[in-house]
Write a protein that holds these residues in place. Structure first.
Motif, PDB file in Angstrom:
ATOM      1  N   THR A  63       0.860  -1.184   0.000  1.00 33.79           N
ATOM      2  CA  THR A  63       0.000   0.000   0.000  1.00 33.79           C
ATOM      3  C   THR A  63       0.897   1.234   0.000  1.00 33.79           C
ATOM      4  OG1 THR A  63      -1.767  -1.108   1.222  1.00 33.79           O
ATOM      5  CG2 THR A  63      -1.706   1.295   1.339  1.00 33.79           C
ATOM      6  N   VAL A  64       0.623   2.189  -0.876  1.00 27.78           N
ATOM      7  CA  VAL A  64       1.418   3.416  -0.917  1.00 27.78           C
ATOM      8  C   VAL A  64       1.243   4.164   0.402  1.00 27.78           C
ATOM      9  CG1 VAL A  64       1.739   5.640  -2.073  1.00 27.78           C
ATOM     10  CG2 VAL A  64       1.252   3.593  -3.427  1.00 27.78           C
ATOM     11  N   ILE A  65       2.365   4.569   0.992  1.00 32.30           N
ATOM     12  CA  ILE A  65       2.327   5.283   2.273  1.00 32.30           C
ATOM     13  C   ILE A  65       2.840   6.710   2.089  1.00 32.30           C
ATOM     14  CG2 ILE A  65       2.464   3.272   3.765  1.00 32.30           C
ATOM     15  CD1 ILE A  65       5.469   3.582   3.876  1.00 32.30           C
ATOM     16  N   PRO A  66       2.385   7.646   2.971  1.00 31.61           N
ATOM     17  CA  PRO A  66       1.548   7.426   4.143  1.00 31.61           C
ATOM     18  C   PRO A  66       0.137   6.988   3.766  1.00 31.61           C
ATOM     19  CG  PRO A  66       1.809   9.769   3.730  1.00 31.61           C
ATOM     20  CD  PRO A  66       2.732   9.067   2.784  1.00 31.61           C
ATOM     21  N   ALA A  67      -0.465   6.200   4.668  1.00 38.49           N
ATOM     22  CA  ALA A  67      -1.802   5.670   4.389  1.00 38.49           C
ATOM     23  C   ALA A  67      -2.587   5.541   5.682  1.00 38.49           C
ATOM     24  CB  ALA A  67      -1.690   4.297   3.711  1.00 38.49           C
ATOM     25  N   SER A  68      -3.910   5.607   5.550  1.00 42.56           N
ATOM     26  CA  SER A  68      -4.803   5.395   6.690  1.00 42.56           C
ATOM     27  C   SER A  68      -5.956   4.516   6.219  1.00 42.56           C
ATOM     28  CB  SER A  68      -5.327   6.733   7.221  1.00 42.56           C
ATOM     29  OG  SER A  68      -6.038   6.568   8.418  1.00 42.56           O
ATOM     30  N   LYS A 108      -6.804  10.886   8.200  1.00 46.24           N
ATOM     31  CA  LYS A 108      -7.814  10.081   8.886  1.00 46.24           C
ATOM     32  C   LYS A 108      -9.241  10.413   8.471  1.00 46.24           C
ATOM     33  CE  LYS A 108      -4.936   9.166  12.888  1.00 46.24           C
ATOM     34  NZ  LYS A 108      -4.793   9.304  14.347  1.00 46.24           N
ATOM     35  N   HIS A 109      -9.519  10.214   7.228  1.00 47.27           N
ATOM     36  CA  HIS A 109     -10.904  10.289   6.766  1.00 47.27           C
ATOM     37  C   HIS A 109     -11.107   9.184   5.743  1.00 47.27           C
ATOM     38  CE1 HIS A 109      -8.647  12.845   3.854  1.00 47.27           C
ATOM     39  NE2 HIS A 109      -9.394  12.206   2.987  1.00 47.27           N
ATOM     40  N   HIS A 110     -12.296   8.668   5.697  1.00 44.32           N
ATOM     41  CA  HIS A 110     -12.594   7.604   4.747  1.00 44.32           C
ATOM     42  C   HIS A 110     -12.665   8.203   3.349  1.00 44.32           C
ATOM     43  CE1 HIS A 110     -14.504   4.163   2.877  1.00 44.32           C
ATOM     44  NE2 HIS A 110     -14.267   3.470   3.992  1.00 44.32           N
ATOM     45  N   PRO A 111     -12.161   7.488   2.335  1.00 50.11           N
ATOM     46  CA  PRO A 111     -12.203   8.018   0.961  1.00 50.11           C
ATOM     47  C   PRO A 111     -13.599   8.443   0.502  1.00 50.11           C
ATOM     48  CG  PRO A 111     -10.793   6.091   1.046  1.00 50.11           C
ATOM     49  CD  PRO A 111     -11.433   6.214   2.407  1.00 50.11           C
ATOM     50  N   ARG A 112     -14.645   7.792   1.040  1.00 56.21           N
ATOM     51  CA  ARG A 112     -16.003   8.171   0.612  1.00 56.21           C
ATOM     52  C   ARG A 112     -16.363   9.586   1.063  1.00 56.21           C
ATOM     53  NH1 ARG A 112     -17.190   3.946   4.304  1.00 56.21           N
ATOM     54  NH2 ARG A 112     -17.611   4.748   6.407  1.00 56.21           N
ATOM     55  N   ASP A 113     -15.619  10.115   2.078  1.00 52.93           N
ATOM     56  CA  ASP A 113     -15.886  11.459   2.574  1.00 52.93           C
ATOM     57  C   ASP A 113     -15.096  12.543   1.846  1.00 52.93           C
ATOM     58  OD1 ASP A 113     -17.629  10.419   4.487  1.00 52.93           O
ATOM     59  OD2 ASP A 113     -15.981  10.038   5.885  1.00 52.93           O
ATOM     60  N   ARG A 166     -12.653  -0.303  -0.346  1.00 55.93           N
ATOM     61  CA  ARG A 166     -11.335  -0.945  -0.343  1.00 55.93           C
ATOM     62  C   ARG A 166     -10.228   0.050  -0.031  1.00 55.93           C
ATOM     63  NH1 ARG A 166     -12.068  -4.783  -5.588  1.00 55.93           N
ATOM     64  NH2 ARG A 166      -9.835  -4.438  -5.793  1.00 55.93           N
ATOM     65  N   GLN A 167     -10.518   1.348  -0.132  1.00 53.23           N
ATOM     66  CA  GLN A 167      -9.639   2.419   0.360  1.00 53.23           C
ATOM     67  C   GLN A 167      -8.266   2.474  -0.335  1.00 53.23           C
ATOM     68  OE1 GLN A 167      -9.970   2.843   4.836  1.00 53.23           O
ATOM     69  NE2 GLN A 167     -10.943   0.854   4.592  1.00 53.23           N
ATOM     70  N   ASP A 168      -8.213   2.054  -1.582  1.00 53.45           N
ATOM     71  CA  ASP A 168      -6.962   2.127  -2.347  1.00 53.45           C
ATOM     72  C   ASP A 168      -7.015   3.379  -3.221  1.00 53.45           C
ATOM     73  OD1 ASP A 168      -5.021   1.926  -4.392  1.00 53.45           O
ATOM     74  OD2 ASP A 168      -4.955  -0.247  -4.169  1.00 53.45           O
ATOM     75  N   PRO A 169      -6.192   4.403  -2.933  1.00 50.28           N
ATOM     76  CA  PRO A 169      -6.283   5.678  -3.661  1.00 50.28           C
ATOM     77  C   PRO A 169      -6.145   5.546  -5.174  1.00 50.28           C
ATOM     78  CG  PRO A 169      -4.893   5.916  -1.721  1.00 50.28           C
ATOM     79  CD  PRO A 169      -5.180   4.450  -1.866  1.00 50.28           C
ATOM     80  N   ARG A 170      -5.203   4.732  -5.622  1.00 46.43           N
ATOM     81  CA  ARG A 170      -4.997   4.563  -7.070  1.00 46.43           C
ATOM     82  C   ARG A 170      -6.233   3.947  -7.717  1.00 46.43           C
ATOM     83  NH1 ARG A 170      -0.671   3.870 -10.657  1.00 46.43           N
ATOM     84  NH2 ARG A 170       0.857   4.214  -9.017  1.00 46.43           N
ATOM     85  N   GLU A 171      -6.777   2.917  -7.095  1.00 49.35           N
ATOM     86  CA  GLU A 171      -7.955   2.237  -7.641  1.00 49.35           C
ATOM     87  C   GLU A 171      -9.168   3.167  -7.612  1.00 49.35           C
ATOM     88  OE1 GLU A 171      -9.967  -2.220  -7.175  1.00 49.35           O
ATOM     89  OE2 GLU A 171      -8.719  -1.386  -5.561  1.00 49.35           O
ATOM     90  N   ILE A 172      -9.286   3.949  -6.538  1.00 50.39           N
ATOM     91  CA  ILE A 172     -10.414   4.875  -6.407  1.00 50.39           C
ATOM     92  C   ILE A 172     -10.367   5.945  -7.502  1.00 50.39           C
ATOM     93  CG2 ILE A 172     -11.353   6.728  -4.961  1.00 50.39           C
ATOM     94  CD1 ILE A 172     -10.596   4.948  -2.534  1.00 50.39           C
ATOM     95  N   GLU A 173      -9.172   6.494  -7.729  1.00 52.83           N
ATOM     96  CA  GLU A 173      -9.040   7.541  -8.750  1.00 52.83           C
ATOM     97  C   GLU A 173      -9.441   7.011 -10.127  1.00 52.83           C
ATOM     98  OE1 GLU A 173      -5.688  10.643 -10.533  1.00 52.83           O
ATOM     99  OE2 GLU A 173      -5.134   9.156  -9.033  1.00 52.83           O
ATOM    100  N   HIS A 174      -8.977   5.800 -10.441  1.00 53.61           N
ATOM    101  CA  HIS A 174      -9.298   5.198 -11.736  1.00 53.61           C
ATOM    102  C   HIS A 174     -10.810   4.951 -11.855  1.00 53.61           C
ATOM    103  CE1 HIS A 174      -8.693   2.847 -15.371  1.00 53.61           C
ATOM    104  NE2 HIS A 174      -9.387   1.863 -14.840  1.00 53.61           N
TER     105      HIS A 174
END
Length: 568
Positions: free
Chosen positions: A392-397, A498-503, A542-550
């Protein structure tokens, strides 16, 4: 002055960035590499470091230590005479020698350094390395993964096009594989894996064992246990292995009690003996490609690092794995130190360096111990539940939600582990959090567990019980080597994550637009938009930034097709 240090298993090196380039610093002997060896002169009480220490290994084995990097982060004590040394203390002696040589060469004090570590070092090993730097009197500006350092030495930070590289790093005692992506001034580690117990020393051991079989009972069992003889055989094996780099045949020779014992090795014989080690090299390569979601054909270059990659059998194996020759543009013994110097220059904001952002990944999975209910209502404990996955790319939460297992449960214990095994007993325990929960039926009380992890190994664990508002927090960090302001700064940086990607605003806006389009449409079109909304919502969890952006881009493209581009 910030210097870069490659703290190696066999050899170490120090370098700096000046006059627009990375430059290795010679030691007092004029050599660019300093053996990672420590020896104690019992007569004078003097501690010898470097070549002088290594030369004593075969004559004073009980007073000399090498390859101690392999034991970083462990409780192993190496006895040199009557004194006991931890791996950190031995490493600190090597670091101090490198710093002293740098100060003489530069004519000024050196107090700060970037120190490299194997990408596959775990949390304890990284903290031990940082402590070694502190013991040597250094402020450790950054722990830099060795493959990333090698990439900087290779110069991929100067490239403008988007490219993928694989760094194959086989040193004296450790093996790392990292996949890196360069794009728009960013070097992102896509995946790191490896084997902390595989290196040149293991190839030496193959020769040692075959030599032992060849000489049979010509040397007594009692003599074989003699430390002096063992070290002579080890040194002869090292010479033989290096000889096979340039020759098709070598003779491994050892003199003992006025007798000469010889054994002939051919390159083909060595290849056969080492086939098991070559197989062990393939597994991390395949895992790195799998974790990064790439195939070999997508890699622009294979960069070889570490002295052990000079072995022809290793280069042949890599060529066979990837179907092409690896790059040899950088000296494999010097690449890591030179890359550390580039990072030191970046830390010092040298104007000659193009601004570059380095991202890294979490080398091991972080999670908690949980219990599971199986057939017959049987509860099985000791199960590892991942929260931040490896690479997982860091920093990460990341956050996961768990629930109580028993009716009227009074508290929940959450032991924290690092590793890849399903059973926590095979992973590394980092700490534990305990929190009270209100009495209720089994499964009714939810417990939210959030892990936040930064690039220097600070792990913050937040546990929250929504039903009561109760919170518990645990910070796992090497606080002994961190100032209070630095500790506070790093925690503040993690708090921003510290916030969920959905927010996040971008994701909320995309979902709101999709909901509006869903309400405006009918029939098949409505179903089509609903499917994409569900897919995006699932990926958010799933909270993966790369996957979410795509996925967000895909969703917006679907909505653009439905109603045209968004207007403001």
């Amino acid at each position: 002055m910030i210097i870069g240090i490659d703290l190696g298993t066999t050899n170490s090196a120090v370098a700096l960035w000046r006059d627009g380039k990375a430059e290795l610093i010679p030691n007092s002997l004029g050599h660019l590499l300093t053996p990672s060896a420590v020896s104690l002169d019992e007569t004078t009480g003097e501690v010898l470091v470097g070549l002088a220490a290594r030369e004593r290994q075969s004559t004073h084995p009980a007073l000399t230590a090498t390859a101690f990097k392999r034991y970083m982060g462990s409780n192993r004590v190496t006895r040199l005479g009557k004194k006991g040394f931890s791996p950190e203390e031995l490493s600190a002696l090597v670091l101090r020698r490198l710093v002293d040589d740098a100060q003489v060469f530069l004519g000024q004090p050196v107090t700060e350094a970037v120190i490299t570590v194997p990408a596959y070092f775990n949390d304890k090993q990284r903290k031990a390395t940082r402590r070694a730097g502190e013991l040597a009197g250094l402020k450790v500006e950054r722990l830099l993964n060795e493959p990333t350092a090698a990439a900087l030495a290779y110069g991929i930070h100067e490239l403008d096009d988007q490219s993928m590289f694989l760094v194959f790093d086989l040193g004296g005692g450790t093996f790392d594989v990292s996949v890196l992506e360069i794009f728009e001034g960013v070097i992102e580690v896509r995946a790191s894996t490896g084997d902390n117990r595989l290196g040149g020393e293991d190839f030496n051991q193959v020769l040692i064992e075959d030599f032992g079989k060849a000489i049979g009972d010509r040397i007594s069992t009692e003599d074989r246990a003699d430390p002096v003889l063992r070290e002579r055989i080890r040194a002869a094996a090292e010479r033989a292995r290096r000889g096979l780099t340039d020759s098709a045949e070598v003779i491994m020779s050892v003199t003992w009690k006025d007798q000469v014992f010889e054994h002939r090795f051919t390159a083909d014989r060595f290849d056969t003996l080492c086939s098991g080690l070559v197989t062990r090299m393939r597994d991390p390569v395949l895992r790195a490609l799998r974790d990064s979601g790439l195939h070999a054909g997508q890699l622009k270059e294979i960069v070889m690092v570490g002295g052990a990659t000079r072995m022809p059998l290793v280069r042949r194996a890599v060529t066979k794995m990837f179907g092409r020759f690896p790059s040899n543009a950088v000296d494999p013994d010097q690449a890591v130190a030179l890359g550390a110097a580039v990072q030191a220059g970046l830390k010092a904001r040298d104007v000659a360096l193009k601004e570059v952002v380095l991202t890294d990944v979490c080398p091991y999975t972080l999670g908690v111990e949980v219990s599971e209910r199986g057939p017959g209502n049987m509860i099985r404990g000791g199960v590892f539940s991942p929260i931040i996955e490896r690479n997982t790319v860091i920093p990460a939460s990341r956050v996961q939600v768990y629930s109580t297992m028993e009716a009227n449960q009074k508290f929940v214990k959450l032991p924290i582990y690092q590793g890849e095994s399903r059973a926590v007993s095979d992973n590394i325990r980092l700490g534990e959090v305990e929190i009270a929960v209100p009495p209720a039926k089994a499964g009714e009380i939810a417990v939210e567990v959030r892990f936040s992890y930064d690039i220097n190994g600070l792990l913050e664990v937040d546990v929250h019980v929504p039903a009561t508002g109760e919170r518990r927090e645990l910070v796992i960090a090497d606080e002994e080597t961190m100032t209070a302001p630095e500790f506070s700064r790093r925690r503040a940086e993690l708090a921003e994550l510290k916030h969920h990607p959905r927010d996040a605003d971008l994701n909320r806006a995309a979902l709101a637009r999709a909901a509006r389009c869903y309400e405006d449409s009918l029939g098949d079109q409505r179903q089509f938009i609903g499917q994409h909304m569900d897919r995006f919502s699932f990926i958010l969890e799933r909270q993966d930034p790369r996957e979410i952006e795509h996925a967000r881009k895909e969703l917006l493209q679907v909505l653009d097709q439905f109603e045209g581009a968004t207007w403001l």
